[in-house]
Design an enzyme around this catalytic site. Structure first.
Site, PDB file in Angstrom:
ATOM      1  CB  CYS A 164      41.051  54.516  43.819  1.00  0.00           C
ATOM      2  SG  CYS A 164      40.825  53.389  42.494  1.00  0.00           S
ATOM      3  CG  PHE A 215      38.980  48.518  37.841  1.00  0.00           C
ATOM      4  CD1 PHE A 215      39.174  49.245  39.104  1.00  0.00           C
ATOM      5  CD2 PHE A 215      39.482  49.145  36.906  1.00  0.00           C
ATOM      6  CE1 PHE A 215      39.983  50.638  39.034  1.00  0.00           C
ATOM      7  CE2 PHE A 215      39.974  50.343  36.675  1.00  0.00           C
ATOM      8  CZ  PHE A 215      40.212  51.148  37.961  1.00  0.00           C
ATOM      9  CG  HIS A 308      43.601  52.259  46.703  1.00  0.00           C
ATOM     10  ND1 HIS A 308      42.653  51.194  46.668  1.00  0.00           N
ATOM     11  CD2 HIS A 308      43.757  52.562  45.138  1.00  0.00           C
ATOM     12  CE1 HIS A 308      42.055  51.077  45.486  1.00  0.00           C
ATOM     13  NE2 HIS A 308      42.425  51.635  44.520  1.00  0.00           N
ATOM     14  CG  ASN A 341      41.808  49.361  41.714  1.00  0.00           C
ATOM     15  OD1 ASN A 341      40.871  49.532  42.766  1.00  0.00           O
ATOM     16  ND2 ASN A 341      42.321  50.436  41.363  1.00  0.00           N
TER      17      ASN A 341
END
Length: 393
Positions: A164, A215, A308, A341
């Site tokens: 990430c 994700f 993020h 994500n």
């Protein structure tokens, strides 16, 4: 110029400043609605465990994700049914699918970005490519350079398995390259897919359900350089200073390894708390990097935030620790909601959201924050941060 402490002006050390000149993104064809994911996932993996299904349903709601893009689809599972079965040695198949997918998405994102930039690919002097979704020789940077028909003498850098934090790490590396090579134009590309980590639900691997709920896949691209050409290039952000820091004795908190069954990830439950405990000191150090050796009180609500979105728990912990106003992480929460994500790519989607917010405020006559922080957290635990100036305000 923006203010950091109300009365105190924020003076930046001026030197070579790297500008973000264009942004781009790309996604696989399959858009997945979060409300429909659970039934599809359990059908595709032939799982009938009611407890696991309830747990995934609960996780899908807590992630705040609404839509995601995924490479995995019915066609892939029809051609490779072994991917939906536990204990199968499928790394070769997964990497073959992933390599093709990440290259295709990186090409599309790069073309979109360069088109927005307005100059030809021949003007690209350096390529930084980020991906935690491939393992091959030659690596993805060369495959991408060839596909884009970049000059054979383009200088390439590959950043692998940064997770990430990879997107901000890529910005930091591209910034250094641009500032040390006058006249250069750096293309940063990121591309990720969850194919390598896709696996059926298993009560002995509870984290697999977190991955399934959170994700997503996609790609991003950025063109960076110093001294924008007036009338030809439109700078969006100025990257003032960048720092990286790892936290000792936290290497077990974010773990991943390639196995014969694909890549196996594990995130410790303590991750949000570890980030909460260290984020304030890191942000203060990052903000002070831009000051002329003076001591200023930093008011984080006087800044924009491009963070993020690792997950809602991390966003909530940072918001609470830094006493941020509820709207400060809107760009991050929106990216998480729309794309999940997407690992290293997601920071590019967040930056696009900030640009869109600035445009709307400018049109309505509202003031906006000029200075802000770009943040990400990854394996290590590694903190990546950039002090940046929004040139669209």
């Amino acid at each position: 110029m923006g203010s950091f402490g109300g009365a105190e002006s924020f003076s930046i050390k001026r030197g070579k400043a790297t500008n973000i000149l264009a942004l781009g993104k790309a996604f696989p064809k399959q858009l997945v609605m979060q409300d429909l994911l659970v039934d599809g996932y359990f059908r595709n993996t032939n799982c009938t465990d009611p407890d696991l299904k309830k747990k995934l349903t609960r996780l899908c709601k807590t992630t705040t994700v609404k839509t995601r893009y995924l490479v995995m689809c019915d066609e892939i599972l029809e051609n490779h049914p072994e991917l939906a079965r536990d204990g199968q040695p499928t790394l070769r198949q997964r990497l073959e699918i992933s390599h093709e997918a990440v290259t295709e998405m990186a090409i599309e994102a790069s073309r979109s970005c360069v088109k927005a930039w307005g100059r030809p690919f021949a003007a690209i002097t350096h390529l930084v490519y980020v991906s935690s979704s491939e393992a091959r020789f030659p690596s993805g940077d060369l495959h991408l350079a060839r596909a884009l028909r970049l000059n054979p003498d383009v200088s390439r850098v590959m950043i692998s398995f940064a997770g990430c934090s990879g997107g901000v790490a890529g910005l930091r590396v591209a910034k250094d390259i641009a500032e040390n090579n006058p006249g250069s134009r750096v293309l940063l590309a990121t591309s990720e897919t969850t194919i390598v980590g896709f696996r059926p639900p298993n009560p002995h691997r509870p984290y697999d359900l977190v991955g399934a709920a959170l994700f997503g896949d996609g790609a991003g691209a950025v063109v960076l350089g110093t001294d924008p050409i007036p009338g030809t290039e439109t700078p969006m952000f100025e990257l003032s200073s960048a720092i990286q820091q790892y936290l000792p004795d936290t290497d077990k908190t974010i773990q991943g390894e390639l196995t014969e069954e694909g890549i196996s990830f594990l995130l410790g439950r303590e991750l949000p708390l570890v980030i909460e405990d260290h984020v304030e000191a890191f942000c203060k150090k990052l903000a002070m990097e831009g000051l002329r050796g003076e001591s200023h009180d930093v008011n984080y609500n006087d800044m924009f935030w491009a963070m993020h979105p690792g997950g809602p728990a991390i966003l909530n912990k940072v918001e609470s620790r830094l006493r941020l106003c509820p709207d400060k992480l809107n760009a991050s929460r929106q990216a998480l909601r729309d794309f999940g994500n997407a690992s290293s790519n997601t920071i590019i989607y967040v930056l696009e959201n900030i640009i869109e917010e600035s445009r709307k405020k400018k049109e309505s006559g509202e003031s906006d924050c000029e200075w802000g922080l770009i943040l990400a957290f990854g394996p290590g635990i590694t903190f990546e941060g950039i002090l940046a100036r929004n040139l669209m305000v």
